[in-house]
Design a protein around this motif. Sequence first.
Motif, mmCIF file in Angstrom:
data_model
loop_
_atom_site.group_PDB
_atom_site.id
_atom_site.type_symbol
_atom_site.label_atom_id
_atom_site.label_comp_id
_atom_site.label_asym_id
_atom_site.label_seq_id
_atom_site.Cartn_x
_atom_site.Cartn_y
_atom_site.Cartn_z
ATOM 1 N N PRO A 142 0.783 -1.338 0.143
ATOM 2 C CA PRO A 142 0.045 -0.034 -0.025
ATOM 3 C C PRO A 142 0.986 1.189 -0.039
ATOM 4 O O PRO A 142 1.511 1.487 0.852
ATOM 5 C CB PRO A 142 -0.858 -0.300 1.296
ATOM 6 N N ALA A 143 0.911 2.007 -0.806
ATOM 7 C CA ALA A 143 1.673 3.337 -1.026
ATOM 8 C C ALA A 143 1.427 4.170 -0.056
ATOM 9 O O ALA A 143 2.465 4.832 0.535
ATOM 10 C CB ALA A 143 1.376 3.939 -2.288
ATOM 11 N N GLU A 144 0.147 4.308 0.512
ATOM 12 C CA GLU A 144 -0.151 5.154 1.685
ATOM 13 C C GLU A 144 0.820 4.880 2.937
ATOM 14 O O GLU A 144 0.964 5.877 3.569
ATOM 15 C CB GLU A 144 -1.321 5.182 2.030
ATOM 16 N N PHE A 145 1.704 3.688 2.971
ATOM 17 C CA PHE A 145 2.346 3.123 4.103
ATOM 18 C C PHE A 145 3.624 3.388 3.737
ATOM 19 O O PHE A 145 4.572 2.744 4.530
ATOM 20 C CB PHE A 145 1.966 1.876 4.744
ATOM 21 N N LEU A 146 4.186 4.073 2.600
ATOM 22 C CA LEU A 146 5.474 4.004 2.052
ATOM 23 C C LEU A 146 5.807 5.668 2.137
ATOM 24 O O LEU A 146 5.296 6.393 1.775
ATOM 25 C CB LEU A 146 5.798 3.533 0.720
ATOM 26 N N ARG A 147 7.346 5.839 2.739
ATOM 27 C CA ARG A 147 7.690 7.290 2.602
ATOM 28 C C ARG A 147 8.379 7.195 1.177
ATOM 29 O O ARG A 147 8.470 8.451 0.570
ATOM 30 C CB ARG A 147 8.653 7.503 3.550
ATOM 31 N N GLY A 148 8.809 6.174 0.698
ATOM 32 C CA GLY A 148 9.366 6.258 -0.828
ATOM 33 C C GLY A 148 10.116 4.760 -0.749
ATOM 34 O O GLY A 148 10.095 3.841 0.087
ATOM 35 N N ILE A 149 10.804 4.885 -1.962
ATOM 36 C CA ILE A 149 11.298 3.621 -2.306
ATOM 37 C C ILE A 149 12.810 4.150 -2.890
ATOM 38 O O ILE A 149 13.029 4.851 -3.583
ATOM 39 C CB ILE A 149 10.947 2.832 -3.322
ATOM 40 N N GLY A 150 13.734 3.537 -1.998
ATOM 41 C CA GLY A 150 15.166 4.101 -2.364
ATOM 42 C C GLY A 150 16.158 2.918 -3.300
ATOM 43 O O GLY A 150 15.534 1.853 -3.234
ATOM 44 N N ARG A 151 17.014 3.410 -3.653
ATOM 45 C CA ARG A 151 18.115 2.492 -4.320
ATOM 46 C C ARG A 151 19.334 2.480 -3.464
ATOM 47 O O ARG A 151 19.879 3.385 -3.098
ATOM 48 C CB ARG A 151 18.261 2.851 -5.695
ATOM 49 N N HIS A 152 19.904 1.304 -3.375
ATOM 50 C CA HIS A 152 21.081 1.192 -2.802
ATOM 51 C C HIS A 152 22.107 -0.005 -3.982
ATOM 52 O O HIS A 152 21.705 -1.258 -3.706
ATOM 53 C CB HIS A 152 21.113 0.437 -1.541
ATOM 54 N N GLY A 153 22.745 0.426 -4.666
ATOM 55 C CA GLY A 153 23.255 -0.304 -5.609
ATOM 56 C C GLY A 153 22.268 -0.718 -6.566
ATOM 57 O O GLY A 153 21.419 0.211 -7.181
ATOM 58 N N ASP A 154 22.051 -2.075 -7.066
ATOM 59 C CA ASP A 154 21.014 -2.435 -7.664
ATOM 60 C C ASP A 154 19.803 -2.557 -7.136
ATOM 61 O O ASP A 154 18.753 -3.319 -7.736
ATOM 62 C CB ASP A 154 21.731 -3.689 -8.546
ATOM 63 N N ASP A 155 19.654 -2.704 -6.145
ATOM 64 C CA ASP A 155 18.505 -3.059 -5.123
ATOM 65 C C ASP A 155 17.795 -1.844 -4.567
ATOM 66 O O ASP A 155 18.213 -0.891 -4.491
ATOM 67 C CB ASP A 155 19.213 -3.811 -3.820
ATOM 68 N N PHE A 156 16.639 -2.297 -4.508
ATOM 69 C CA PHE A 156 15.589 -1.510 -3.909
ATOM 70 C C PHE A 156 15.323 -1.691 -2.519
ATOM 71 O O PHE A 156 15.406 -2.665 -1.976
ATOM 72 C CB PHE A 156 14.048 -1.609 -4.688
ATOM 73 N N ILE A 157 15.233 -0.596 -1.773
ATOM 74 C CA ILE A 157 14.791 -0.437 -0.157
ATOM 75 C C ILE A 157 13.620 0.226 -0.166
ATOM 76 O O ILE A 157 13.508 1.436 -0.429
ATOM 77 C CB ILE A 157 16.053 0.150 0.412
ATOM 78 N N ILE A 158 12.785 -0.339 0.693
ATOM 79 C CA ILE A 158 11.442 0.141 0.836
ATOM 80 C C ILE A 158 11.463 0.998 2.091
ATOM 81 O O ILE A 158 12.172 0.483 3.272
ATOM 82 C CB ILE A 158 10.250 -0.900 1.072
ATOM 83 N N ILE A 159 11.147 2.210 2.273
ATOM 84 C CA ILE A 159 11.008 2.909 3.390
ATOM 85 C C ILE A 159 9.767 3.223 3.810
ATOM 86 O O ILE A 159 8.786 4.026 3.183
ATOM 87 C CB ILE A 159 11.688 4.535 2.953
ATOM 88 N N PRO A 160 9.334 2.410 4.957
ATOM 89 C CA PRO A 160 7.866 2.552 5.443
ATOM 90 C C PRO A 160 7.404 4.102 6.230
ATOM 91 O O PRO A 160 8.675 4.592 6.875
ATOM 92 C CB PRO A 160 7.845 1.421 6.508
ATOM 93 N N ASP A 161 6.440 4.232 6.106
ATOM 94 C CA ASP A 161 6.096 5.639 6.906
ATOM 95 C C ASP A 161 5.352 5.129 8.331
ATOM 96 O O ASP A 161 4.267 4.696 8.370
ATOM 97 C CB ASP A 161 5.108 6.396 6.006
ATOM 98 N N MET A 162 6.250 5.215 9.251
ATOM 99 C CA MET A 162 5.836 4.390 10.580
ATOM 100 C C MET A 162 4.774 5.215 11.189
ATOM 101 O O MET A 162 4.106 4.629 11.973
ATOM 102 C CB MET A 162 7.162 4.347 11.482
ATOM 103 N N GLY A 163 4.775 6.616 10.969
ATOM 104 C CA GLY A 163 3.774 7.247 11.592
ATOM 105 C C GLY A 163 2.420 7.076 11.118
ATOM 106 O O GLY A 163 1.314 7.034 11.740
ATOM 107 N N ARG A 164 2.263 6.810 9.712
ATOM 108 C CA ARG A 164 1.141 6.506 8.966
ATOM 109 C C ARG A 164 0.496 4.851 9.463
ATOM 110 O O ARG A 164 -0.543 4.589 9.779
ATOM 111 C CB ARG A 164 1.189 6.711 7.496
ATOM 112 N N ILE A 165 1.571 4.022 9.565
ATOM 113 C CA ILE A 165 1.350 2.739 9.871
ATOM 114 C C ILE A 165 0.703 2.634 11.062
ATOM 115 O O ILE A 165 -0.187 1.803 11.453
ATOM 116 C CB ILE A 165 2.634 1.840 9.613
ATOM 117 N N PHE A 166 1.205 3.281 12.162
ATOM 118 C CA PHE A 166 0.736 3.072 13.502
ATOM 119 C C PHE A 166 -0.197 4.045 13.935
ATOM 120 O O PHE A 166 -0.907 4.252 14.863
ATOM 121 C CB PHE A 166 2.007 3.237 14.517
ATOM 122 N N GLY A 167 -0.372 5.250 13.014
ATOM 123 C CA GLY A 167 -1.416 6.218 13.017
ATOM 124 C C GLY A 167 -2.904 5.533 12.993
ATOM 125 O O GLY A 167 -3.106 4.450 12.800
#
Length: 184
Positions: A142-167
Amino acid sequence: MSPADKDGTGKDGIGQDGAGKEGGPASMRALTIGLRGEVFALPAETVSEILDMGPVTEVPNARAFVNGVINVRGKVVPLADLRVMFGMERTPPDADTRIVVTEIDLDGEPTLVGIIADKVHDVTEISEASVEEAPKVGMRWPAEFLRGIGRHGDDFIIIPDMGRIFGSKGDRDPSFATDERTVK
Protein backbone atom coordinates in the motif's frame (compact mmCIF):
# COMPACT_ATOMS: atom_id res chain seq x y z
CA MET A 1 11.00 18.69 0.43
CA SER A 2 12.28 15.23 -0.41
CA PRO A 3 9.93 12.63 -1.93
CA ALA A 4 10.18 10.77 1.34
CA ASP A 5 9.15 13.84 3.33
CA LYS A 6 5.50 13.88 2.36
CA ASP A 7 4.37 16.05 5.23
CA GLY A 8 7.21 18.56 4.93
CA THR A 9 8.32 18.10 8.51
CA GLY A 10 11.76 16.85 7.60
CA LYS A 11 11.22 13.87 9.91
CA ASP A 12 11.93 11.29 7.28
CA GLY A 13 15.56 10.88 8.27
CA ILE A 14 16.69 12.59 5.11
CA GLY A 15 18.02 16.08 5.26
CA GLN A 16 17.01 16.60 8.88
CA ASP A 17 20.12 18.62 9.54
CA GLY A 18 19.50 20.73 6.46
CA ALA A 19 22.31 19.07 4.55
CA GLY A 20 21.45 18.48 0.99
CA LYS A 21 18.68 21.04 0.84
CA GLU A 22 20.94 23.76 -0.51
CA GLY A 23 24.28 22.26 -1.43
CA GLY A 24 25.19 18.66 -1.89
CA PRO A 25 23.29 15.47 -1.61
CA ALA A 26 21.78 14.44 1.72
CA SER A 27 21.41 10.91 2.82
CA MET A 28 19.49 8.81 5.27
CA ARG A 29 21.45 6.61 7.62
CA ALA A 30 19.25 3.54 7.81
CA LEU A 31 19.08 0.17 9.48
CA THR A 32 18.03 -2.29 6.82
CA ILE A 33 15.87 -5.26 7.73
CA GLY A 34 14.49 -8.15 5.74
CA LEU A 35 10.81 -9.00 5.52
CA ARG A 36 9.93 -11.97 3.31
CA GLY A 37 12.93 -11.32 1.07
CA GLU A 38 12.29 -7.58 0.69
CA VAL A 39 14.61 -4.99 2.23
CA PHE A 40 13.07 -2.24 4.37
CA ALA A 41 14.87 0.76 5.88
CA LEU A 42 14.31 2.32 9.28
CA PRO A 43 16.03 5.60 10.21
CA ALA A 44 19.05 4.41 12.19
CA GLU A 45 18.85 7.31 14.64
CA THR A 46 15.44 6.10 15.82
CA VAL A 47 16.56 2.53 16.56
CA SER A 48 17.31 2.02 20.24
CA GLU A 49 18.12 -1.68 20.29
CA ILE A 50 17.86 -5.00 18.49
CA LEU A 51 16.59 -7.96 20.49
CA ASP A 52 16.24 -11.69 20.03
CA MET A 53 12.67 -12.95 19.91
CA GLY A 54 11.35 -13.35 23.42
CA PRO A 55 8.04 -13.81 25.14
CA VAL A 56 5.14 -11.87 23.62
CA THR A 57 1.99 -11.14 25.59
CA GLU A 58 -1.01 -11.11 23.29
CA VAL A 59 -3.48 -8.26 23.66
CA PRO A 60 -7.12 -9.12 22.96
CA ASN A 61 -8.76 -7.03 20.21
CA ALA A 62 -5.47 -5.41 19.24
CA ARG A 63 -4.86 -4.34 15.65
CA ALA A 64 -4.09 -7.28 13.37
CA PHE A 65 -0.49 -6.24 12.73
CA VAL A 66 0.28 -5.81 16.42
CA ASN A 67 1.19 -9.21 17.83
CA GLY A 68 1.00 -8.06 21.41
CA VAL A 69 3.36 -6.37 23.79
CA ILE A 70 6.87 -7.08 24.98
CA ASN A 71 8.88 -6.02 28.00
CA VAL A 72 11.81 -3.82 27.03
CA ARG A 73 13.81 -2.93 30.13
CA GLY A 74 10.68 -2.65 32.23
CA LYS A 75 8.65 -0.74 29.62
CA VAL A 76 5.59 -2.21 27.90
CA VAL A 77 6.21 -1.86 24.17
CA PRO A 78 3.78 -2.83 21.37
CA LEU A 79 5.20 -5.42 18.97
CA ALA A 80 4.24 -4.97 15.33
CA ASP A 81 4.56 -7.29 12.37
CA LEU A 82 4.91 -5.12 9.26
CA ARG A 83 4.47 -8.22 7.09
CA VAL A 84 0.75 -8.05 7.90
CA MET A 85 0.55 -4.37 6.92
CA PHE A 86 2.26 -5.11 3.62
CA GLY A 87 0.18 -8.20 2.80
CA MET A 88 3.03 -10.65 3.30
CA GLU A 89 2.76 -14.11 4.72
CA ARG A 90 3.52 -14.34 8.41
CA THR A 91 6.08 -17.05 9.13
CA PRO A 92 7.27 -18.54 12.40
CA PRO A 93 10.36 -16.98 13.98
CA ASP A 94 13.68 -18.65 13.24
CA ALA A 95 17.31 -18.14 14.26
CA ASP A 96 17.54 -14.91 12.21
CA THR A 97 14.34 -13.30 13.55
CA ARG A 98 14.88 -10.16 15.61
CA ILE A 99 12.88 -7.40 17.24
CA VAL A 100 13.99 -3.91 16.29
CA VAL A 101 12.99 -1.43 18.99
CA THR A 102 12.54 1.96 17.44
CA GLU A 103 11.04 5.30 18.39
CA ILE A 104 8.32 6.75 16.22
CA ASP A 105 6.52 10.08 16.35
CA LEU A 106 2.90 9.22 17.03
CA ASP A 107 0.70 12.32 17.07
CA GLY A 108 3.62 14.37 18.37
CA GLU A 109 4.53 11.88 21.09
CA PRO A 110 7.76 9.88 20.90
CA THR A 111 6.66 6.26 21.21
CA LEU A 112 8.73 3.07 21.41
CA VAL A 113 7.56 0.18 19.25
CA GLY A 114 9.03 -3.21 18.45
CA ILE A 115 9.19 -4.34 14.83
CA ILE A 116 9.59 -8.01 13.93
CA ALA A 117 12.31 -8.50 11.31
CA ASP A 118 12.97 -11.76 9.50
CA LYS A 119 16.55 -10.62 9.44
CA VAL A 120 18.56 -7.54 10.37
CA HIS A 121 21.03 -6.67 7.63
CA ASP A 122 23.16 -3.61 8.34
CA VAL A 123 23.32 0.15 8.62
CA THR A 124 23.72 1.90 5.31
CA GLU A 125 23.44 5.32 3.73
CA ILE A 126 20.58 5.93 1.32
CA SER A 127 21.07 8.96 -0.87
CA GLU A 128 18.16 11.40 -0.94
CA ALA A 129 18.57 11.54 -4.70
CA SER A 130 17.85 7.81 -4.94
CA VAL A 131 14.55 7.99 -3.03
CA GLU A 132 11.43 8.22 -5.13
CA GLU A 133 7.79 8.41 -4.20
CA ALA A 134 6.12 5.01 -4.29
CA PRO A 135 4.02 4.54 -7.42
CA LYS A 136 0.27 4.44 -6.80
CA VAL A 137 -0.24 1.54 -9.21
CA GLY A 138 1.62 -1.67 -9.81
CA MET A 139 2.74 -1.96 -6.22
CA ARG A 140 2.11 -4.91 -4.02
CA TRP A 141 2.51 -2.70 -0.97
CA PRO A 142 0.00 0.00 0.00
CA ALA A 143 1.60 3.25 -1.20
CA GLU A 144 0.01 5.22 1.63
CA PHE A 145 2.22 3.37 4.11
CA LEU A 146 5.46 4.14 2.26
CA ARG A 147 7.65 7.23 2.54
CA GLY A 148 9.38 6.17 -0.61
CA ILE A 149 11.51 3.62 -2.37
CA GLY A 150 15.25 4.08 -2.39
CA ARG A 151 18.03 2.43 -4.27
CA HIS A 152 21.17 0.99 -2.83
CA GLY A 153 23.31 -0.30 -5.64
CA ASP A 154 21.06 -2.38 -7.84
CA ASP A 155 18.62 -3.13 -5.02
CA PHE A 156 15.42 -1.36 -4.00
CA ILE A 157 14.91 -0.46 -0.38
CA ILE A 158 11.42 0.18 0.91
CA ILE A 159 11.10 3.06 3.37
CA PRO A 160 7.93 2.60 5.44
CA ASP A 161 6.02 5.55 6.89
CA MET A 162 5.89 4.42 10.49
CA GLY A 163 3.72 7.34 11.56
CA ARG A 164 1.01 6.40 9.09
CA ILE A 165 1.30 2.69 9.82
CA PHE A 166 0.87 3.17 13.54
CA GLY A 167 -1.41 6.19 13.24
CA SER A 168 -5.15 6.26 12.89
CA LYS A 169 -5.10 5.33 9.16
CA GLY A 170 -4.07 1.80 10.05
CA ASP A 171 -7.05 1.58 12.40
CA ARG A 172 -9.60 2.56 9.79
CA ASP A 173 -8.45 0.55 6.82
CA PRO A 174 -10.54 -2.63 6.83
CA SER A 175 -8.14 -4.38 4.47
CA PHE A 176 -5.69 -4.61 7.36
CA ALA A 177 -8.21 -5.79 9.93
CA THR A 178 -7.83 -9.48 9.22
CA ASP A 179 -6.52 -11.43 12.11
CA GLU A 180 -3.54 -13.51 11.06
CA ARG A 181 -2.46 -14.52 14.55
CA THR A 182 -1.48 -18.04 13.65
CA VAL A 183 2.19 -17.68 14.51
CA LYS A 184 3.51 -17.15 18.01
